[in-house]
Design an enzyme around this catalytic site. Structure first.
Site, PDB file in Angstrom:
ATOM      1  N   GLU A 156       0.801  -1.241   0.000  1.00  0.00           N
ATOM      2  CA  GLU A 156       0.000   0.000   0.000  1.00  0.00           C
ATOM      3  C   GLU A 156       0.825   1.278   0.000  1.00  0.00           C
ATOM      4  O   GLU A 156       0.603   2.164   0.829  1.00  0.00           O
ATOM      5  CB  GLU A 156      -0.972  -0.037   1.183  1.00  0.00           C
ATOM      6  CG  GLU A 156      -1.844  -1.282   1.187  1.00  0.00           C
ATOM      7  CD  GLU A 156      -2.833  -1.355   2.348  1.00  0.00           C
ATOM      8  OE1 GLU A 156      -2.731  -0.529   3.272  1.00  0.00           O
ATOM      9  OE2 GLU A 156      -3.703  -2.241   2.313  1.00  0.00           O
ATOM     10  N   GLU A 261      -5.957 -10.993  -1.500  1.00  0.00           N
ATOM     11  CA  GLU A 261      -6.746 -10.845  -0.270  1.00  0.00           C
ATOM     12  C   GLU A 261      -8.232 -10.864  -0.616  1.00  0.00           C
ATOM     13  O   GLU A 261      -9.014 -10.038  -0.146  1.00  0.00           O
ATOM     14  CB  GLU A 261      -6.372  -9.536   0.443  1.00  0.00           C
ATOM     15  CG  GLU A 261      -4.889  -9.413   0.744  1.00  0.00           C
ATOM     16  CD  GLU A 261      -4.509  -8.199   1.590  1.00  0.00           C
ATOM     17  OE1 GLU A 261      -5.390  -7.564   2.197  1.00  0.00           O
ATOM     18  OE2 GLU A 261      -3.301  -7.886   1.637  1.00  0.00           O
TER      19      GLU A 261
HETATM   20  C1  GLA Z   1      -4.841  -4.913   4.170  1.00  0.00           C
HETATM   21  C2  GLA Z   1      -3.590  -5.674   4.585  1.00  0.00           C
HETATM   22  C3  GLA Z   1      -3.939  -6.989   5.221  1.00  0.00           C
HETATM   23  C4  GLA Z   1      -5.083  -6.868   6.190  1.00  0.00           C
HETATM   24  C5  GLA Z   1      -6.256  -6.247   5.506  1.00  0.00           C
HETATM   25  C6  GLA Z   1      -7.421  -6.149   6.429  1.00  0.00           C
HETATM   26  O1  GLA Z   1      -5.390  -5.296   3.012  1.00  0.00           O
HETATM   27  O2  GLA Z   1      -2.736  -5.912   3.514  1.00  0.00           O
HETATM   28  O3  GLA Z   1      -2.832  -7.462   5.906  1.00  0.00           O
HETATM   29  O4  GLA Z   1      -4.700  -6.122   7.298  1.00  0.00           O
HETATM   30  O5  GLA Z   1      -5.867  -4.955   5.113  1.00  0.00           O
HETATM   31  O6  GLA Z   1      -7.518  -7.192   7.312  1.00  0.00           O
END
Ligand code: GLA
Length: 371
Positions: A156, A261
């Site tokens: 990020e 994710e």
């Molecule tokens: C982001 C992070 C993850 C996690 C998610 C929410 O996407 O990369 O590690 O913390 O947020 O759980």
């Protein structure tokens, strides 16, 4: 053929196809296309969550630690490393011959303040922060050299408009912090795959920023294996076109794409903009939490269709995609129940709160069988 015989045969066929279907797992269904992973938590690794562990063992061939390798947990104080949970995580993956992922080395969240401050609480110098970054990466990546297959090196780094996020990493070190992090990770384990991971890269402006960032790294000879599209989706975002364009954009750049994710919220949005950073203190109201006692069938079906559409796209791009990882195993585990509003009841994954396969699971499996 008389009616009774026909119905006996039909019933036998139905139960046979049920047996075939019930035996199909995610990892088998997609074994010729990409890995299927899950983010796992401490209760699963320790065996406390026995239901979760059974699903992980049977359905997935890759794991990512939900929190166990984040800075704040493995390196809470300057000279204190705590690898108890992380060691268990890696051993679990090895025991089950899974592709073990490291998440995440450099991020602006879940990183203790001491990293960026001196003893008086003032910001540290660029040199000291680079030293801390290097020590951290060398210690953590070095410990699991040859055992962790790939690392989310930087998480990020970008704003929604594609510019660099003004995190302490950026303001203290400068934009080359990304490059440095990749260099350090590569030194610590030259064979490990290295990833840049972010959300909302399906939106054009942010995607362009990521393409530019990765281009810069690659031109400088930094080994970037893949981009991670987090995939914290909604029922209508990203559109199939946005998803398609983002995979193609990174594929053209010459990097692989991992969906890292994946989950799909079915709950109302708190902000107007999809996937923008919402206010995590938003109040939980009945309007924001419409399904506390179960998901209506129409939404269940919409979720199944949405998952099927996404997986059809992932299969279309299977040359670029190496892995699709879900952020959690069952709906009960999901962070979506508590973010961006605490205490809601969301249904973002393929297994319900009892660990039972949802219609979305079947829809996903069917996309593989239809290929
Ligand atoms: C982001 C992070 C993850 C996690 C998610 C929410 O996407 O990369 O590690 O913390 O947020 O759980």
């Amino acid at each position: 053929m008389n009616k009774t015989l026909r119905s006996v045969i039909a019933a036998a066929l139905a139960s046979w196809s049920f047996v075939l279907f019930a035996q199909t797992t995610l990892k088998d269904a997609f074994k010729n296309s990409f890995l299927v992973g899950a983010a796992v938590n401490r209760a699963q690794i320790s065996g406390e969550d026995s239901r979760g562990i059974k699903l992980i063992e049977s359905q997935f061939n890759s794991i990512t630690p939900e929190n166990m390798l984040k800075w704040t947990l493995v390196h809470p104080q300057p000279n204190v490393f705590d690898f108890r949970a992380a060691d268990g995580y890696v051993e679990f993956g090895e025991r089950h011959r899974m592709v073990v992922i490291g998440h995440t080395l450099i991020w602006h969240k879940q990183t203790p303040n001491w990293v960026f401050e001196d003893e008086k609480g003032n910001p540290v110098t660029r040199d000291l922060l680079l030293k801390r970054m290097r020590d951290h990466i060398h210690t953590v990546v070095g410990r699991y050299q040859g055992r962790i297959h790939g690392w989310d090196v930087v998480n990020e780094a970008l704003n929604e408009d594609g510019t660099m996020r003004q995190s302490p990493w950026m303001t203290i070190i400068g934009a080359d912090y990304v490059e440095k992090a990749f260099q350090f990770a590569h030194e610590a384990d030259p064979k490990a795959e290295l990833y840049y991971n972010d959300y909302s890269l399906e939106n054009e402006a942010k995607r362009k920023g990521a393409v530019a960032l990765l281009n810069k790294l690659m031109k400088a000879g930094i080994p970037v294996t893949a981009v991670g599209l987090q995939g914290h989706d909604t029922l209508d975002w990203p559109t199939p076109q946005q998803q398609d364009e983002s995979i193609v954009a990174f594929e053209k750049l010459g990097v692989n794409v991992n969906i890292t994710e994946l989950d799909i919220t079915v709950l109302p949005r708190v902000t107007k903009e999809p996937a923008a950073e919402p206010n995590p203190n938003a109040e939980n109201t009945p309007a924001l939490n419409p399904y506390p006692n179960g998901l209506p069938d129409s939404v269940q079906q919409a979720l199944a269709k949405r998952y099927a559409d996404l997986f059809a796209l992932f299969l279309k791009h299977q040359k670029a995609i190496r892995r699709v990882t879900f952020w959690g195993v069952t709906d009960a585990d999901s962070w979506r129940n508590n973010w961006p509003v605490r205490g809601r009841t969301d249904y973002p994954l393929l297994f319900d709160r009892r660990g039972v396969e949802k219609p979305a699971f079947e829809a996903v499996i069917r996309t593989a069988q239809a290929k």
